[in-house]
Every structure is written in structure tokens, then in C-alpha cells.
Design a protein around this motif. Structure first.
Motif, short mmCIF file in Angstrom:
data_model
loop_
_atom_site.label_atom_id
_atom_site.label_comp_id
_atom_site.label_asym_id
_atom_site.label_seq_id
_atom_site.Cartn_x
_atom_site.Cartn_y
_atom_site.Cartn_z
N ASN A 91 35.35 -4.67 -5.84
CA ASN A 91 36.70 -4.54 -5.33
C ASN A 91 37.67 -4.37 -6.51
O ASN A 91 38.33 -3.34 -6.64
N ILE A 115 29.99 2.59 3.52
CA ILE A 115 30.79 1.81 4.48
C ILE A 115 30.68 0.32 4.18
O ILE A 115 31.66 -0.42 4.21
N GLU A 116 29.47 -0.12 3.86
CA GLU A 116 29.30 -1.55 3.61
C GLU A 116 30.10 -1.99 2.39
O GLU A 116 30.61 -3.11 2.34
N ILE A 118 32.99 -0.82 1.56
CA ILE A 118 34.39 -0.95 1.98
C ILE A 118 34.56 -2.20 2.84
O ILE A 118 35.46 -3.01 2.63
N GLN A 119 33.64 -2.35 3.81
CA GLN A 119 33.80 -3.45 4.76
C GLN A 119 33.51 -4.81 4.16
O GLN A 119 33.89 -5.83 4.74
N VAL A 124 38.14 -3.18 7.92
CA VAL A 124 38.43 -1.79 8.24
C VAL A 124 37.47 -1.34 9.33
O VAL A 124 36.32 -1.74 9.34
N ARG A 126 34.94 1.17 11.36
CA ARG A 126 33.90 2.06 10.86
C ARG A 126 34.43 3.47 10.65
O ARG A 126 34.15 4.12 9.64
N ALA A 129 36.62 3.60 7.60
CA ALA A 129 35.79 3.46 6.40
C ALA A 129 35.06 4.77 6.11
O ALA A 129 34.95 5.20 4.96
N ARG A 132 37.37 7.19 4.47
CA ARG A 132 37.55 6.88 3.04
C ARG A 132 36.32 7.27 2.24
O ARG A 132 36.42 7.77 1.12
N ALA A 133 35.14 7.04 2.81
CA ALA A 133 33.90 7.39 2.12
C ALA A 133 33.84 8.90 1.88
O ALA A 133 33.49 9.36 0.79
N LEU A 171 35.56 3.49 -4.44
CA LEU A 171 35.99 3.29 -3.06
C LEU A 171 37.16 2.34 -2.91
O LEU A 171 38.11 2.62 -2.18
N ASN A 172 37.09 1.20 -3.60
CA ASN A 172 38.12 0.18 -3.39
C ASN A 172 39.20 0.22 -4.47
O ASN A 172 39.89 -0.77 -4.69
#
Lengths: 326, 344
Positions: A91, A115-116, A118-119, A124, A126, A129, A132-133, A171-172
Motif C-alpha cells: 500500500n 484485485i486481491e 487492491i482489496q 472497493v 470487484r 478494482a 483500476r487493474a 496499484l495502490n
């Protein structure tokens, strides 16, 4: 100097093995500011990767960080509880590894793995996410990102996989990315592309970047500052131009000298004599003295970091002067 | 770069649909050969052991009666003729009548099959649902005392002979403590026309001891397999990368590690399920469980050839079916297998 994103102070990471204590990282300090790129250079086993793992809090037993402070935005990561540290990983600090063939899970689709990530840090949906991916894949130059999301890692080439890993790291929007030799396993043209992208991303987003490598030519074009590590310690620190043009430490000089160059075609390649010492119960004194032409009796004691030239640091009793290099 | 049709091809579903028919036909042809060869072996083997008539027929019967009985069973013809007759009838779906019970061998076996299948499923279920968590624990914390205890236990499970463990279970839980019944299947309940035990508490009580006995070896196997897989997976970069992404350890272990180590585990579970069915004989004998294993032992004692042959044919067919199922599950778990099937 402006407020640094990450400041590492007197970091020590030791491994407590049955044979004895291995001091993988010993009294390492450095800092890196937003949008800046720090090159961490050294041979295999010099402790450069372990410095990265120490910052991430990913040192596996029997190793552990025994001393020092790791300040991210002024907060010491070593004082965080495990779950708070988990929230920092991926993060605020992201890491990219050396071998893109091994870092992505072979049995999970790329979208699952993105996705994992991000989540794990934000609540967020799915769909959001996934969006964003897809944007992250596009940003690192993967063609038709929407379709590639549902592919498995083995359907990508090595360079593309490393781009996916970089996309995951981005991603983050982390404050700091630690890149552990991410281009070593790639061929030169792909390496060039990845370096270019990373440099651009760091500059544009203001992300601080620690680039761990053994390859001086990569550092030369990429980094702002350079830390040379030997046997778990930083032996030289300065701006890239200063260190590469006029190294102060005999080890740095040896490293630069052992890069094959066109000007010396036909001559035997130069090398540093001897081997990196075992870090297991390392004797006191300069760890490089057995391989060093300038060593004398004084080197049996631990050299401290000194600053013979403004803005530079070196851990040596007999630093090279300008004339000695030429 | 991938060709444009890859988008359709790489979906698991299509790959399976495309590659399965060829694969299944090839498998079936191999299977028919195996079945023929095996039936021949059993025919010759049972013939070599002895004459079933000596065992089956009342010693007081006169020579004429014996002759008539031999002719009725078809044992008066030479062996090769008997085998050809058997093959001809087998192709029509008739595996012959039991010498001892005078009812079709297939019917005799199918009547016993639910009991064995239930026992095998219960044992495999125990092995999987205990073995994988225990193996994960031992793999994640190899130096903790529970981890060491699990591994020591699995060595015992491996090395103690099944019959001895069965007898000890009976002595402890049935004789000394009197908690659980020692033999038989207990009352059964009909489920879709199949008699099962697990629906009544009394049936479950009867099932516990034999299922535990049968599960012990498989349990140890799965524990060791899971532990080894976990230890290996934890060293992989993808696990470190998953942790670097900030995933919780539950997700790292439950998804990233488990999905990778399930590939070898599924293979072994499948193969072992076949052997659990086939070799439940010892457990069924000890606990007087009325399954196929007990039937085959009784049939071998009276040289009831049609039952022996039919039993072995069914077991071989089961093995073939299970292996096929394992291959399909395998390709669902491992995306790399799917692609190579599609290309090949």
C-alpha cells in the motif's frame, strides 16, 4: 534537504543460525526522497536484497531486524503491530522481485492477483478494482489490457510478466517502491524499456524508488544517488555522477573497473581478487581488506563512515583521491 | 503475441470440450485391452488354484449328480472354451452366475457396493478434511510442538499394520470403553434407492471405527504430502510477492499456497480412493462390514470364479473412471495443463 519519504537509520538485520550469527545487514543508513531514485549496489550476498526485505518487514526466521529505525513519512515501521505493517506493505511500500517467471502465482489469473492487491487495502467493489487493474496494466504498456486481465501468467513473456508485477506494485500508488533487480532476468532491449518506464513513473507520480542491483550500467542511467554495499555495510554513498566518475572506496573502484569496456579491448578483463567473505562470524575490521591493494595495519579496525568530500560518505581509512583514480 | 483466437481458446471450458473426446476414446480403448487381459489372468489363476466343484458340491452326492453339476456350471469344457464363452456373454453384459449363490455375479456385487463405497467415501473424507489442515499446520510451523506431534503421528499411521490398528480400535472403543459397536453396518436408510448408514445416528456409530481404520494410512499420506508441498511453496517467490502485496496470511496460505499444492494432492487422493475401495478387504473383514471386500474374500474361499472375475473387472473399471476424473480435475486446477492439451 527536503523531507525524505524513507529514512533508514542504523539498520541491523542478523540471522541466528546454528553455526552462528550472520550479520546480513550491519549499520545501514540512507534516505530517499519523493520522486528520487536511490541505487543500492553490491555483489550477491552483500545484504542489498536483505535491506529491502527488512524495510518490507519480510525477513524470514531465523533472521530478524535487531536494531535501527525505518522511518516512512516520519513513522517508525519497526514499532508497528503485524497487522498495521501488513497494511503498509503493498500500500505505502511496494516491492518488485528479480525473476518475473517466479513472482506471479502460476495458477491464478492476472485479474485475481491484481484485485486481491487492491482489496487487501481498500473496501472497493470487484468492478471498481477491475477497472483500476486494467488502467494499471495500460500504464505499464501492456497492449489490450482488458483481455490480458483474464490470462494466466504463463501466457505472458518474461518482460510482460515483469510489467504485470510493476503494475501490481503501482496499484495502490505507493510512496516507495523497492525494486530488487527487476531487470536482471530480462534481455537488454526489454530492460531498457522497463527502466525508462520506471524512471518516468517515479518522476511523474513522485514515488521514491530504491533500485537494488549489481549492474552499475543500469544505475548509471537511472539513479540519482548510489549506495555501494559490501558484506552487509554501506561502504560508499554519493550522487551517481560523483561515485561513478571518482569512486572513493577501493571496492567501488574495483567494481567500476571490472565492467568490460571497449577502450581496453584485447586486454585481460580486470577483476577484484579473492571472494566476498562469509558473513558468518565476520572478524572485526574492514571486510574488504583481504582483497584490497591499499590495505594496511589500520584496516584491522572497523572504519567509520567519513566524509572526505562534501555530500559524500565513504567507509575506508585510505580513500582514493582524484589522482589515484586516473 | 497471442493470436486473436486465443481469447476464446484459453477459456477452460472450451479447451476441455475440444480436447476431451479424443482423450476419452483413447482412454477407453486402452481400458478394454486392460479388462480383457485381466479377465484372462483371473481365469487361468483361479483354474490353477483348484476345482470349485470339490468345494461347492455336497460330498455325499453320487457321480451322476457331480457330472450334472459340472455340466450345469459349464466346467466340463476345456478352459479356452470356457473363456471364449465368458467373453461372448460379457460382451452382452452378462458376467455369469455365482457358483455359490446361483444369482448373477454382477447383481451380487452391486448389492454390496454401496456399503463399500460409503466406507471408502467416509474414510477418504476423513483423510482429506483432517489431513490437509493438519498438513498445512505442520508445514507452516514445522518447529512447533504440534507440528512435530503431527509428523510423529503420521509416521505411526504409515507404519502400523491396518489389521492391528483395527483390532486395537475394537479393543479400546468397543470392548474396554463400550462407546462404539465393533461390527456390522447397523440400520440403513434408503437414499435414492441406495441403502446408506450415515443418515441415522446408529449407522454413523457403526461407520466411525471402520472408517477411521481405513482412513489412517491415507490420512498420514495426505498430511505428509500437504506438509512437503507447503514447505516448498513457502519458499517460492510468488508467496513472498503475495506477502509484499500486503495480503493477509489467511489469503496467502488459503489461496496462493493451497491452490498450488492441491495439484499433486488431488492426484494422490484420486489414486488412493481407488485403492481404498479395492483394498477395504482387511477392514471389512475385521469389522464384519458387509461390503464387496468381504464378498471377494468369501468368493475366493469357495473359488467362485464368476464373482471373482466380475469383482476385479468392476474394480478395474472404477480405477479407470477415477483416473479420468482426476485428469479432468487436474486440468481445471492447473491452467498450464489446459494449454498444452489444446496445442497437442
Amino acid at each position: 534537504m527536503t523531507e525524505s519519504t524513507l529514512r533508514v537509520e542504523n539498520l541491523r538485520t542478523h540471522f541466528f543460525t546454528r553455526q552462528g550469527v550472520v550479520k546480513a545487514v550491519e549499520d545501514v543508513s540512507f534516505s530517499v526522497g519523493a520522486g528520487r531514485i536511490l541505487g543500492l549496489v553490491g555483489e550477491s550476498g552483500s545484504g542489498k536484497s536483505m535491506t529491502g526485505y527488512s524495510i518490507m518487514g519480510l525477513v524470514d526466521p531465523p533472521g530478524r531486524v535487531v536494531a535501527g529505525r525505518i522511518l516512512l513519512g516520519g513513522k517508525d515501521l519497526r514499532t508497528l503491530a503485524p497487522d498495521e505493517m501488513r497494511k503498509v506493505r503493498g500500500n505505502r511500500i511496494a516491492m518488485i522481485f528479480q525473476d518475473p517467471m517466479m513472482t506471479l502465482n502460476p495458477v491464478l489469473r492476472v485479474d485475481t492477483q491484481m484485485i486481491e492487491a487492491i482489496q487487501a487495502h481498500a473496501d472497493v467493489s470487484r468492478a471498481a478494482a477491475l477497472e483500476r487493474a486494467r488502467d494499471a496494466l495500460a500504464r505499464v504498456g501492456i497492449p489490450s489490457p482488458q483481455e490480458r486481465l483474464s490470462a494466466y501468467p504463463h501466457q505472458f513473456s518474461g518482460g510482460m510478466r515483469q510489467r504485470v508485477a510493476i503494475a501490481i506494485a503501482l496499484l495502490n500508488k505507493p510512496d516507495l517502491i523497492i525494486a530488487d533487480e527487476p531487470t536482471t532476468a530480462l534481455d537488454v532491449t526489454i530492460q531498457g524499456q522497463i527502466l525508462f518506464e520506471m524512471q518516468k513513473l517515479a518522476r511523474e507520480s513522485g514515488t521514491a524508488l530504491i533500485w537494488i542491483t549489481h549492474d552499475l550500467s543500469v544505475i548509471a542511467g537511472l539513479a540519482d544517488e548510489i549506495c555501494v554495499m559490501y558484506a552487509g555495510r554501506i561502504v560508499e554513498h554519493g550522487s551517481v555522477d560523483q561515485v561513478l566518475d571518482a569512486p572513493l572506496h577501493p571496492y567501488t573502484h574495483g567494481l567500476i573497473d571490472s565492467v568490460p569496456s571497449r577502450g581496453r579491448r584485447g586486454e585481460p578483463l580486470r577483476q577484484i581478487p579473492g571472494m566476498t567473505p562469509s558473513l558468518l562470524d565476520l572478524a572485526p575490521g574492514c571486510a574488504f581488506r583481504d582483497r584490497c591493494a591499499r590495505a594496511d595495519g589500520a584496516c584491522a579496525e572497523d572504519p567509520a563512515l567519513s566524509s572526505p568530500v562534501a555530500g559524500r560518505q565513504v567507509r575506508c581509512f585510505h580513500p582514493l583521491t582524484q589522482s589515484a583514480v586516473a | 503475441m497471442a493470436p486473436p483466437y486465443m481469447g476464446i481458446l484459453h477459456s477452460a471450458f472450451w479447451t476441455l470440450i475440444f480436447s476431451m473426446p479424443v482423450f476419452i476414446v483413447r482412454r477407453l480403448m486402452q481400458s478394454v485391452l486392460v479388462l480383457c487381459f485381466m479377465s484372462l489372468l483371473v481365469f487361468v489363476g483361479v483354474y490353477a488354484i483348484g476345482n470349485p466343484v470339490d468345494i461347492l458340491i455336497n460330498p455325499q452326492a453320487d457321480q451322476a449328480d457331480i457330472e450334472r453339476a459340472i455340466a450345469a456350471l459349464g466346467l466340463d469344457k476345456p478352459l479356452w472354451q470356457q473363456y471364449l464363452i465368458f467373453l461372448k456373454q460379457a460382451l452382452a453384459g452378462d458376467l455369469g452366475k455365482s457358483f455359490a449363490y446361483n444369482i448373477p455375479a454382477i447383481q451380487l456385487i452391486l448389492e454390496r457396493m454401496p456399503a463399500t463405497l460409503e466406507l471408502a467415501l467416509a474414510a477418504t473424507g476423513m483423510a482429506v478434511f483432517l489431513g490437509i489442515p493438519l498438513g498445512l499446520w505442520a508445514g507452516l510451523k514445522p518447529d512447533s510442538w504440534p507440528g512435530k506431534l503431527i509428523m510423529t503421528g503420521s509416521i505411526l499411521g504409515f507404519s502400523l499394520p491396518t489389521f492391528w490398528v483395527g483390532l486395537m480400535l475394537i479393543m479400546l472403543f468397543a470392548v474396554e470403553l463400550g462407546w462404539l459397536p465393533s461390527n456390522g453396518r447397523g440400520p440403513t436408510t434408503e437414499l435414492l434407492g441406495i441403502p446408506v448408514s450415515f443418515l441415522s445416528w446408529e449407522g454413523v456409530r457403526h461407520l466411525i471405527l471402520p472408517a477411521t481404520n481405513l482412513a489412517l494410512f491415507k490420512l498420514s499420506l495426505i498430511i505428509r504430502l500437504t506438509r512437503a508441498g507447503t514447505r516448498e511453496a513457502l519458499l517460492q517467490d510468488y508467496v513472498k510477492f503475495a506477502r509484499a502485496k500486503g495480503l493477509s496470511s489467511t489469503r496467502v496460505v488459503g489461496v496462493h499456497v493451497l491452490k498450488n499444492i492441491m495439484i499433486p494432492i488431488v492426484t494422490v487422493i484420486g489414486l488412493e480412493f481407488g485403492s481404498v475401495i479395492a483394498f477395504a478387504i482387511v477392514t471389512e473383514s475385521i469389522f464384519a462390514w458387509p461390503g464387496m471386500g468381504k464378498l471377494i474374500i468369501d468368493s475366493i474361499n469357495v473359488l467362485d470364479r464368476p464373482v471373482i472375475v466380475a469383482y476385479l473387472l468392476i474394480i478395474v473399471s472404477l480405477f479407470i473412471l477415477i483416473n479420468l476424473a482426476v485428469d479432468i480435475v487436474y486440468s481445471l486446477l492447473d491452467p498450464r495443463v489446459r494449454i498444452s492439451e489444446a496445442k497437442g
